[in-house]
Write a protein that holds these residues in place. Structure first.
Motif, PDB file in Angstrom:
ATOM      1  N   HIS A 121      43.151  43.364  33.795  1.00 24.95           N
ATOM      2  CA  HIS A 121      41.872  42.622  34.275  1.00 24.95           C
ATOM      3  C   HIS A 121      40.730  43.616  34.631  1.00 24.95           C
ATOM      4  CE1 HIS A 121      43.419  38.888  33.416  1.00 24.95           C
ATOM      5  NE2 HIS A 121      44.677  39.222  34.134  1.00 24.95           N
ATOM      6  N   PRO A 122      39.362  43.660  34.181  1.00 24.79           N
ATOM      7  CA  PRO A 122      38.362  44.156  34.812  1.00 24.79           C
ATOM      8  C   PRO A 122      38.133  44.056  36.242  1.00 24.79           C
ATOM      9  CG  PRO A 122      37.845  43.031  32.683  1.00 24.79           C
ATOM     10  CD  PRO A 122      39.000  42.396  33.152  1.00 24.79           C
ATOM     11  N   CYS A 123      38.692  43.290  36.771  1.00 24.66           N
ATOM     12  CA  CYS A 123      38.508  43.193  38.323  1.00 24.66           C
ATOM     13  C   CYS A 123      39.272  44.478  38.970  1.00 24.66           C
ATOM     14  CB  CYS A 123      38.936  41.951  38.796  1.00 24.66           C
ATOM     15  SG  CYS A 123      40.709  41.610  38.714  1.00 24.66           S
ATOM     16  N   ALA A 124      40.250  44.995  38.274  1.00 24.88           N
ATOM     17  CA  ALA A 124      40.965  46.042  38.884  1.00 24.88           C
ATOM     18  C   ALA A 124      40.267  47.294  39.043  1.00 24.88           C
ATOM     19  CB  ALA A 124      42.108  46.503  38.069  1.00 24.88           C
ATOM     20  N   ILE A 125      39.140  47.510  38.164  1.00 24.44           N
ATOM     21  CA  ILE A 125      38.221  48.511  38.340  1.00 24.44           C
ATOM     22  C   ILE A 125      37.105  48.484  39.841  1.00 24.44           C
ATOM     23  CG2 ILE A 125      36.178  49.707  37.274  1.00 24.44           C
ATOM     24  CD1 ILE A 125      37.349  48.548  34.567  1.00 24.44           C
ATOM     25  N   ASP A 126      36.621  47.199  39.907  1.00 26.53           N
ATOM     26  CA  ASP A 126      35.994  47.005  41.085  1.00 26.53           C
ATOM     27  C   ASP A 126      36.926  47.165  42.442  1.00 26.53           C
ATOM     28  OD1 ASP A 126      33.610  46.741  39.728  1.00 26.53           O
ATOM     29  OD2 ASP A 126      33.908  44.648  39.590  1.00 26.53           O
ATOM     30  N   LEU A 127      38.050  46.535  42.478  1.00 27.51           N
ATOM     31  CA  LEU A 127      38.967  46.660  43.292  1.00 27.51           C
ATOM     32  C   LEU A 127      39.171  47.919  43.800  1.00 27.51           C
ATOM     33  CD1 LEU A 127      40.873  45.322  45.325  1.00 27.51           C
ATOM     34  CD2 LEU A 127      42.688  45.445  43.566  1.00 27.51           C
ATOM     35  N   ALA A 128      39.644  48.851  42.797  1.00 26.87           N
ATOM     36  CA  ALA A 128      40.003  50.362  43.009  1.00 26.87           C
ATOM     37  C   ALA A 128      38.711  51.155  43.691  1.00 26.87           C
ATOM     38  CB  ALA A 128      40.352  51.055  41.681  1.00 26.87           C
ATOM     39  N   ARG A 129      37.569  50.802  43.189  1.00 24.30           N
ATOM     40  CA  ARG A 129      36.384  51.344  43.831  1.00 24.30           C
ATOM     41  C   ARG A 129      35.907  51.041  44.973  1.00 24.30           C
ATOM     42  NH1 ARG A 129      32.965  51.167  37.919  1.00 24.30           N
ATOM     43  NH2 ARG A 129      33.674  53.101  37.104  1.00 24.30           N
TER      44      ARG A 129
END
Length: 229
Positions: A121-129
């Protein structure tokens, strides 16, 4: 390679996920380390003790007269809010049960346990950052110019004030000055170990970790038997 298959964080192939495997591993590692970083940040915020071991303590720190460091406290609060927000979003997205405890250790462990599903899911990008940004900010705040690098080793093998296990974590400190010796120190009881004793320290820490795994396994076994009864 199309843009859709590239990891937006590092540019490597992401395949069937929104972030690549390398960034997933890095995120998992940072999630595991974040509770210890927050513990160190709490020590910095409340100024309960010197964050740097005695052998590498700098002189003339501008913070020595402050009983409370507002910037450290603010960063700790912001990191806690960030974690809670990501957990809440993931619970809604995955229709999963929330962590049993709101503490940082439970939240980061929960996120790591659900990373296999979150990575699509795209939320993984914000989580990682967000995890990377907050981890770097915490490290910048708790590190000092006299420290080249520092890393967590594991649970303290010493006894605490109540003669039970010390709840602290042992950190290794590598000073920038080659004339100063590396040292490992517990962030709770303050016990220090010189570099030449790290091999023995590692064996003691592994023994503590093994005992904790046995306790967890026993507790699960007892809970399972009670549920089946």
């Amino acid at each position: 390679m199309s843009a859709a298959t590239e990891c937006p964080i590092c540019g490597r192939p992401a395949h069937d996920a929104t972030i690549c495997r390398s960034c997933q591993r890095h995120l998992r590692t940072q999630l595991a380390q974040l509770p210890d970083l927050l513990s160190e940040l709490d020590t910095t915020a409340s100024h309960r003790d010197n964050v740097t071991p005695r052998c590498v303590v700098p002189t003339g720190s501008i913070d020595t007269q402050l009983p409370f460091r507002p910037k450290a406290a603010a960063l700790a609060a912001a990191t806690g809010a960030m974690l809670a927000a990501h957990v809440q979003d993931a619970v809604r997205l995955l229709h999963a049960a929330a962590p049993q405890s709101p503490d940082a250790g439970s939240q980061t462990a929960w996120l790591a346990a659900h990373l296999r599903d979150l990575r699509r899911h795209p939320c993984a990008i914000d989580l990682a950052r967000d995890i990377d940004r907050h981890s770097r900010q915490i490290l910048a705040m708790i590190d000092t110019p006299t420290v080249k690098t520092r890393f967590a080793i594991g649970p303290c093998p010493e006894a605490g004030d109540d003669q039970g296990p010390c709840p602290g974590q042992v950190w290794a400190w590598i000073p920038t000055d080659d004339t100063l010796r590396p040292v490992a120190q517990c962030n709770t009881c303050g016990r220090q170990w010189p570099a030449e004793s790290w091999a023995r320290l590692g064996e003691r820490i592994k023994a503590v970790q093994a005992r904790r795994r046995q306790i967890v396994a026993l507790a699960r076994d007892v809970a399972g038997r009670r549920a089946a009864a």
